[in-house]
Design a protein around this motif. Structure first.
Motif, PDB file in Angstrom:
ATOM      1  N   LEU A  30      43.532  48.314 111.105  1.00  0.00           N
ATOM      2  CA  LEU A  30      43.381  47.098 111.910  1.00  0.00           C
ATOM      3  C   LEU A  30      42.079  47.120 112.701  1.00  0.00           C
ATOM      4  O   LEU A  30      41.378  46.107 112.799  1.00  0.00           O
ATOM      5  CB  LEU A  30      44.574  46.921 112.849  1.00  0.00           C
ATOM      6  N   PHE A  31      41.733  48.267 113.236  1.00  0.00           N
ATOM      7  CA  PHE A  31      40.476  48.391 113.980  1.00  0.00           C
ATOM      8  C   PHE A  31      39.292  48.110 113.056  1.00  0.00           C
ATOM      9  O   PHE A  31      38.370  47.383 113.416  1.00  0.00           O
ATOM     10  CB  PHE A  31      40.354  49.776 114.614  1.00  0.00           C
ATOM     11  N   ALA A  32      39.317  48.666 111.854  1.00  0.00           N
ATOM     12  CA  ALA A  32      38.235  48.427 110.890  1.00  0.00           C
ATOM     13  C   ALA A  32      38.132  46.940 110.540  1.00  0.00           C
ATOM     14  O   ALA A  32      37.040  46.389 110.429  1.00  0.00           O
ATOM     15  CB  ALA A  32      38.446  49.265 109.630  1.00  0.00           C
ATOM     16  N   LEU A  33      39.261  46.283 110.389  1.00  0.00           N
ATOM     17  CA  LEU A  33      39.263  44.863 110.036  1.00  0.00           C
ATOM     18  C   LEU A  33      38.930  43.961 111.223  1.00  0.00           C
ATOM     19  O   LEU A  33      38.553  42.801 111.027  1.00  0.00           O
ATOM     20  CB  LEU A  33      40.612  44.459 109.441  1.00  0.00           C
ATOM     21  N   ILE A  68      47.711  41.437 108.611  1.00  0.00           N
ATOM     22  CA  ILE A  68      46.492  41.215 107.830  1.00  0.00           C
ATOM     23  C   ILE A  68      46.784  40.190 106.743  1.00  0.00           C
ATOM     24  O   ILE A  68      47.943  39.914 106.430  1.00  0.00           O
ATOM     25  CB  ILE A  68      45.931  42.515 107.192  1.00  0.00           C
ATOM     26  N   GLN A  69      45.710  39.660 106.191  1.00  0.00           N
ATOM     27  CA  GLN A  69      45.823  38.710 105.083  1.00  0.00           C
ATOM     28  C   GLN A  69      44.996  39.239 103.917  1.00  0.00           C
ATOM     29  O   GLN A  69      43.875  39.713 104.104  1.00  0.00           O
ATOM     30  CB  GLN A  69      45.293  37.348 105.525  1.00  0.00           C
ATOM     31  N   SER A  83      41.570  40.634 105.699  1.00  0.00           N
ATOM     32  CA  SER A  83      41.141  40.200 107.022  1.00  0.00           C
ATOM     33  C   SER A  83      42.305  40.358 107.984  1.00  0.00           C
ATOM     34  O   SER A  83      43.470  40.339 107.588  1.00  0.00           O
ATOM     35  CB  SER A  83      40.662  38.751 106.985  1.00  0.00           C
ATOM     36  N   ILE A  84      41.971  40.514 109.233  1.00  0.00           N
ATOM     37  CA  ILE A  84      43.005  40.618 110.256  1.00  0.00           C
ATOM     38  C   ILE A  84      43.425  39.201 110.643  1.00  0.00           C
ATOM     39  O   ILE A  84      42.603  38.293 110.701  1.00  0.00           O
ATOM     40  CB  ILE A  84      42.492  41.433 111.463  1.00  0.00           C
TER      41      ILE A  84
END
Length: 112
Positions: A30-33, A68-69, A83-84
């Motif tokens: 999630l942080f990366a996204l 995320i999607q 993507s988040i």
């Protein structure tokens, strides 16, 4: 300060949140996204140490929890990016708090 006040619903909500984010990798993904859309290979490079199998499993779990999607583009060969979601971005304060807590307590965490 959050108190349970003897209310099992508070403990249940924390349990639910932890189940949605359980494991070593989900918050890192999630942080990366949070910095923008990424393809699978980009995520694999940014989330150091994760195997492709584990990344795939964690992405499916995050997608199932609507954090995320996954978008498949009509190209040849097909390309996919992640993507988040707004739901996932609602964890921004949690990720920031964990970041600062980790910085403040790094010596205790790593045992030096």
């Amino acid at each position: 300060m959050l108190t349970t006040g003897g209310c099992p619903k508070t403990a249940l909500s924390i349990k639910d949140a932890l189940e949605a984010l359980e494991g070593r990798w989900k918050l890192l993904i999630l942080f990366a996204l949070s910095t923008g859309n990424k393809r699978f290979n980009q995520l694999a490079k940014e989330v150091t140490g994760i195997t492709d199998k584990t990344l795939s499993k964690e992405l499916k779990s995050l997608e199932a929890n609507k954090l995320i999607q996954r978008t498949v583009h009509a190209t040849f060969p097909p390309t996919v990016d992640y993507s988040i979601t707004a739901h996932g971005m609602s964890l921004e304060n949690v990720m920031e708090a964990l970041h600062y807590w980790g910085l403040a307590h790094r010596q205790e965490i790593i045992g030096k």
